[in-house]
Enzyme design. Sequence first.
Site, PDB file in Angstrom:
ATOM      1  N   SER A 144       0.803  -1.220   0.000  1.00 30.36           N
ATOM      2  CA  SER A 144       0.000   0.000   0.000  1.00 30.36           C
ATOM      3  C   SER A 144       0.837   1.272   0.000  1.00 30.36           C
ATOM      4  O   SER A 144       0.598   2.185  -0.810  1.00 30.36           O
ATOM      5  CB  SER A 144      -0.953   0.002   1.197  1.00 30.36           C
ATOM      6  OG  SER A 144      -0.248  -0.052   2.423  1.00 30.36           O
ATOM      7  N   ASP A 145       1.833   1.369   0.899  1.00 38.63           N
ATOM      8  CA  ASP A 145       2.589   2.620   0.937  1.00 38.63           C
ATOM      9  C   ASP A 145       3.552   2.732  -0.241  1.00 38.63           C
ATOM     10  O   ASP A 145       3.811   3.842  -0.719  1.00 38.63           O
ATOM     11  CB  ASP A 145       3.311   2.803   2.275  1.00 38.63           C
ATOM     12  CG  ASP A 145       4.190   1.640   2.668  1.00 38.63           C
ATOM     13  OD1 ASP A 145       4.143   0.596   1.996  1.00 38.63           O
ATOM     14  OD2 ASP A 145       4.929   1.758   3.664  1.00 38.63           O
ATOM     15  N   CYS A 146       4.068   1.617  -0.734  1.00 37.91           N
ATOM     16  CA  CYS A 146       4.894   1.666  -1.944  1.00 37.91           C
ATOM     17  C   CYS A 146       4.060   2.155  -3.132  1.00 37.91           C
ATOM     18  O   CYS A 146       4.540   2.930  -3.977  1.00 37.91           O
ATOM     19  CB  CYS A 146       5.481   0.290  -2.256  1.00 37.91           C
ATOM     20  SG  CYS A 146       6.632  -0.315  -1.006  1.00 37.91           S
ATOM     21  N   GLU A 173       3.475   5.949  -2.613  1.00 40.40           N
ATOM     22  CA  GLU A 173       4.666   6.751  -2.888  1.00 40.40           C
ATOM     23  C   GLU A 173       5.019   6.712  -4.377  1.00 40.40           C
ATOM     24  O   GLU A 173       5.469   7.710  -4.945  1.00 40.40           O
ATOM     25  CB  GLU A 173       5.847   6.267  -2.043  1.00 40.40           C
ATOM     26  CG  GLU A 173       5.629   6.329  -0.530  1.00 40.40           C
ATOM     27  CD  GLU A 173       5.435   7.736   0.008  1.00 40.40           C
ATOM     28  OE1 GLU A 173       5.822   8.711  -0.676  1.00 40.40           O
ATOM     29  OE2 GLU A 173       4.880   7.868   1.114  1.00 40.40           O
TER      30      GLU A 173
END
Length: 762
Positions: free
Chosen positions: A483-485, A488
């Site tokens: 999710s955060d990859c 970003e």
Amino acid sequence: MWRLNIADGGNDPYIFSTNNFVGRQTWEFDPDYGTPEERAEVEAARENFWKNRFQVRPSSDLLWRMQFLKEKRFKQTIRQVKVENEEEITDGIATTTIRRAAHFFSALQASDGHWAGENSGPLFPLPPLVICLYITGHLETVFPREYRKEMLRFMYCHQNEDGGWGLHVEGHSNMYCTILNYICMRILGEGPDDGQDNACSRGRKWILDHGGAVSIPTWGKAWLSILGLFDWAGCKSMPPEFWILPSFLPLQPAKMWCYSRLVYMSMSYLYGKRFVGPITPLVLELREELFLQPYNEINWKKVRHLCAKEDLYFPHLLIQDLVWDSIHIFIEPFLTRWPFNKLREKALETTMKHIHYEDENSRYINIACVEKVLSMLACWVEDPYGDYFKKHLARLPDYIWIGEDGMKMQSSGSQVWDTSLALQALIACDLINELGPTLMKGYDFIKKSQVRDNPCGDFRSMYRHVSRGSWTFSEQDLGWQVSDCTAEGLKCCLLLTVMPPEIVGEKIEPERLYDSVNVVLSLQSKNGGLSTCEPARAFKWLEWLNPSEMFEDVLIEHEHVECTASAIHALVLFKKLYPGHKKQEIETFIKNAVRYIEEIQMHDGSWKHLHRYGNWGICFIYGTWFALRGLAAAGKTYHNCLAVRKAADFLLKLQLDDGGWGESHLSCSDKKYIPLEGNRSNLVQTAWTLMGLIHSGQAERDPTPLHRAAKLLINSQMEDGDFPQHEITGASMKTLMIHYSNYRNIFPLWALSEYRQRVPLT
């Protein structure tokens, strides 16, 4: 001499890629590579690490940096600046420091646009790989002498002063890693009393002084059973029948955290087979060396629940031990006898079907190092001469990394994660005319690394989630959405989309951004938070059935503050550029995500990760920076949001005399803020805090703390534009610390760039 190759698939017929190996980084030993001067420089770096190994535990990752800087003939031409006592930081000083850091870091960019670098720290991945290759008979062909020499160097460099090895390079000694590293040294050819600085005898003494191998934790018991140094009767039950349970049950594979699911998938196959490797003379010697009592006299059932206190982080309730014992006593005897053994055969077949599915959809990279080795061994057990095992061998180089401290097996690569953060740091520099070629290459890498398809076939029946449009942690071939990859990566594309295409390259198609947004939206939980890879869909009480003693809250998916904050930031930016796409869904998402971040703030103003302290950084500083970043993107300020005020006060109270901040990795495991020993500052954590305070509007209230932090960063810059390596700053699962070698370049550069743009300077 060692050399790092980029985006190289080699000539192995058993390797394949979805994007021509973009992002792949592999090491090779070339006896003819390098000048005598270059070889002397490498030896000097090794010697320096050895002498200072107890002061700075993580490596500075110098070998590939030396290579890249020489290949690009980099020479720092911008003069170094320092801020003297009582001197104010001027715009010129800040700009000079930023330009020096940006030009140095740009020279480290790989040919395919990503930033290579070490992602390691744990001390348990390498020994199981060596054990696996020893059992299968491939050790010397996969790892020739120079490789084995560097493996031993790594173990020598990270042996603690008391003779043991910790869970990670900064950790206290524990039974799991000490036994595994001792066995590894013996397999690699060291005698029981050999090794640099008496490594083997000191390691064995630690083991025996702490109760011997019977007290190794669950994962260790499984590996010792595989090698023939334990009996499967002394292990907790891992029946493969778990993989044929109906989906309506509360504990079912689809409801597990993907990392744990894939560990126990292969482990249960090996358990179901009761696989034991060849009993070689070395195995018989190790039986004599690792136990306090004669091997044949050990009552394996009585040691099933033993765990050394040094390893015991998550004590098990009596009811959990009763569950495992009940399976052993009442269920296992039936499953190994006719006609119920037919069910065992079906379960093993289904489990292997899932293993092959994961292997194929990750191009045999697998989600992480532990899963990789277990899956590879399971494929060999199924068919020692089959193509599945050969495809696994072809992807082993993806995990190997060489530093001045030797050869290690990485946790996994962090190419996409590091590059997405690096690009944002470079964009913040506001030096587009100087950094255009770097930004163009980085943008090209990000575009080529986006996952373009979902897993093959009926992926939901194989416990997989949508991945089309996502970004992985490492490279496209991995295929696992994070999710955060994804957030970003999406943010990078959005920031670069508004820049001149003649400088940064052709814009990514909007449809691909829409796919990315879909993935982010799909991972929000009812409470507003975002999970890591798959929706959080299990009951929290299932964590009490976690078999591992070393890790806590790892059985099911949980929401995370930094994943949530990254998603807020990305979707706010997306909404500005594409206001008509899923407007209502995105606005509702942001509203719920902000509410989640505000609700989980702790009383002191900090954030930890709801169920996990220290995922994926250390710890309260990391979580608080991300939270402030997300809240600021959503329009929350010091004046309209109590959470922002409390967070700013929390950070300001922790500032040290030198202007910096420094948090110990012990904060993660002890679940409270603990400063670094001696109140030392850590440059990466100082950069996180500086950015967090800037997001809170500190420059408008009192910029003095910001100036003090910026002064420390500026004066810490080295002559060539690099920054020194400090303590480890990455984390996972509360007790496991991860070393991101590029963090020391990314975050000081990013923080100083934000400082120059948003804090008034003369």
